[in-house]
Design a protein around this motif. Structure first.
Motif, short mmCIF file in Angstrom:
data_model
loop_
_atom_site.label_atom_id
_atom_site.label_comp_id
_atom_site.label_asym_id
_atom_site.label_seq_id
_atom_site.Cartn_x
_atom_site.Cartn_y
_atom_site.Cartn_z
N ARG A 132 23.52 -81.04 -28.25
CA ARG A 132 22.11 -80.99 -28.62
C ARG A 132 21.45 -79.72 -28.09
O ARG A 132 20.66 -79.08 -28.77
N PHE A 133 21.77 -79.36 -26.85
CA PHE A 133 21.19 -78.15 -26.27
C PHE A 133 21.65 -76.91 -27.04
O PHE A 133 20.84 -76.03 -27.35
N HIS A 134 22.93 -76.87 -27.38
CA HIS A 134 23.46 -75.72 -28.12
C HIS A 134 22.77 -75.59 -29.48
O HIS A 134 22.36 -74.50 -29.88
N ARG A 135 22.62 -76.71 -30.17
CA ARG A 135 21.97 -76.71 -31.48
C ARG A 135 20.51 -76.24 -31.38
O ARG A 135 20.04 -75.44 -32.18
N THR A 136 19.81 -76.75 -30.38
CA THR A 136 18.42 -76.38 -30.18
C THR A 136 18.30 -74.90 -29.81
O THR A 136 17.41 -74.20 -30.29
N SER A 137 19.22 -74.43 -28.97
CA SER A 137 19.22 -73.01 -28.58
C SER A 137 19.35 -72.12 -29.80
O SER A 137 18.61 -71.14 -29.95
N GLU A 138 20.29 -72.45 -30.67
CA GLU A 138 20.50 -71.65 -31.88
C GLU A 138 19.24 -71.62 -32.75
O GLU A 138 18.86 -70.58 -33.28
N ARG A 139 18.59 -72.79 -32.86
CA ARG A 139 17.39 -72.86 -33.69
C ARG A 139 16.25 -72.03 -33.10
O ARG A 139 15.60 -71.25 -33.80
N ILE A 140 16.02 -72.16 -31.81
CA ILE A 140 14.92 -71.43 -31.16
C ILE A 140 15.21 -69.93 -31.18
O ILE A 140 14.32 -69.12 -31.46
N GLU A 141 16.45 -69.56 -30.90
CA GLU A 141 16.80 -68.14 -30.83
C GLU A 141 16.86 -67.47 -32.20
O GLU A 141 16.88 -66.25 -32.30
N SER A 142 16.86 -68.27 -33.26
CA SER A 142 16.86 -67.70 -34.61
C SER A 142 15.48 -67.14 -34.98
O SER A 142 15.32 -66.53 -36.03
N GLY A 143 14.50 -67.38 -34.10
CA GLY A 143 13.16 -66.86 -34.36
C GLY A 143 12.27 -67.83 -35.09
O GLY A 143 11.18 -67.49 -35.52
N ASP A 144 12.72 -69.07 -35.22
CA ASP A 144 12.00 -70.08 -35.98
C ASP A 144 11.15 -70.97 -35.07
O ASP A 144 11.13 -72.19 -35.25
N ALA A 145 10.48 -70.37 -34.07
CA ALA A 145 9.73 -71.19 -33.13
C ALA A 145 8.41 -70.53 -32.77
O ALA A 145 8.31 -69.31 -32.67
N ASP A 146 7.40 -71.38 -32.55
CA ASP A 146 6.11 -70.85 -32.12
C ASP A 146 6.12 -70.67 -30.60
O ASP A 146 7.09 -71.01 -29.92
N GLU A 147 5.04 -70.16 -30.05
CA GLU A 147 4.98 -69.88 -28.61
C GLU A 147 5.13 -71.14 -27.76
O GLU A 147 5.79 -71.12 -26.72
N ALA A 148 4.51 -72.23 -28.20
CA ALA A 148 4.61 -73.48 -27.44
C ALA A 148 6.06 -73.95 -27.37
O ALA A 148 6.54 -74.37 -26.31
N ALA A 149 6.77 -73.87 -28.49
CA ALA A 149 8.18 -74.27 -28.52
C ALA A 149 9.02 -73.37 -27.62
O ALA A 149 9.94 -73.83 -26.94
N LYS A 150 8.69 -72.08 -27.60
CA LYS A 150 9.43 -71.15 -26.75
C LYS A 150 9.24 -71.49 -25.27
O LYS A 150 10.18 -71.43 -24.48
N HIS A 151 8.03 -71.88 -24.90
CA HIS A 151 7.78 -72.28 -23.51
C HIS A 151 8.52 -73.57 -23.17
O HIS A 151 9.09 -73.69 -22.08
N THR A 152 8.51 -74.51 -24.10
CA THR A 152 9.24 -75.77 -23.87
C THR A 152 10.73 -75.50 -23.78
O THR A 152 11.43 -76.10 -22.95
N PHE A 153 11.22 -74.58 -24.60
CA PHE A 153 12.64 -74.23 -24.54
C PHE A 153 13.00 -73.58 -23.20
O PHE A 153 14.07 -73.82 -22.65
N ALA A 154 12.08 -72.78 -22.65
CA ALA A 154 12.32 -72.20 -21.32
C ALA A 154 12.44 -73.32 -20.28
O ALA A 154 13.33 -73.29 -19.42
N ASP A 155 11.57 -74.33 -20.39
CA ASP A 155 11.65 -75.49 -19.49
C ASP A 155 12.96 -76.23 -19.68
O ASP A 155 13.60 -76.67 -18.72
#
Length: 197
Positions: A132-155
């Motif tokens: 799940r983490f790997h899948r989420t990482s790929e999605r966020i790193e593809s540039g398909d995320a807003d700032e709030a999602a990027k902060h949550t992904f950092a957490d």
């Protein structure tokens, strides 16, 4: 620690079965894949030059009370795996009273990771945390995320790192990292492939 105390520790934990520590369990030659499949385990064979018979984590035989509904018929890897904390308790290096808070701390860290994954849209609780983490990482790193999602992904990344450190220190054994039968946890997946012993 008594045998009863050791089994109680396992039931309090369940991290080796719930997709926290391992992504999959590899079956061994002595395991009856057909019987395990008939008992409800989603056994499959991987594609490749050396096919591997396996089933994913979280284990479908894991009950809500963290007992195993297939305990008597469980595969060899499940019969023989002992995490480092269990080994320490078995050898008397730690008491049940001291081991239990370690388990609870690890479960809280894993639950925190699950909460963050859900916040980021991954609600597939039937997949291992590493996947799940790997899948989420790929999605966020593809540039398909807003700032709030990027902060949550950092957490989330920090939470995964902390869970990995705790897992490496208290649950994985030296043999786990190099064992061909292990498919590591989400955390360890970045450094080596883990399957459950």
């Amino acid at each position: 620690m008594t045998t009863r105390g050791l089994s109680e520790l396992c039931v309090e934990c369940g991290l080796c079965c719930d997709g926290t520590l391992f992504d999959l369990v590899k079956l061994e030659p002595g395991d009856d894949a057909g019987k395990l499949k008939a008992l409800g385990l989603p056994v499959s064979v991987s594609r490749g030059q050396q096919p591997v018979t396996r089933f994913p984590q979280p284990c479908s035989a894991l009950c809500e009370d963290r007992s195993c509904r297939l305990y008597a018929a469980r595969p060899w890897q499940c019969r023989t795996f002992e995490c480092q904390l269990f080994k320490d308790a078995k050898a008397g290096r730690i008491t049940f009273a001291a081991a239990l808070p370690v388990v609870k701390h690890a479960r809280r860290r894993a639950d925190h990771v699950r909460r963050l994954l859900r916040e980021l849209g991954d609600t597939d609780e039937h997949r291992a945390l590493g996947e799940r983490f790997h899948r989420t990482s790929e999605r966020i790193e593809s540039g398909d995320a807003d700032e709030a999602a990027k902060h949550t992904f950092a957490d989330l990344s920090l939470a995964m790192h902390r869970l990995k450190l705790l897992s490496q220190k208290r649950f994985y054994t030296l043999n786990d990292a190099s064992s061909p039968g292990k498919s590591p946890s989400p955390q360890a997946a970045a450094t080596h492939s883990q399957t459950k012993l």
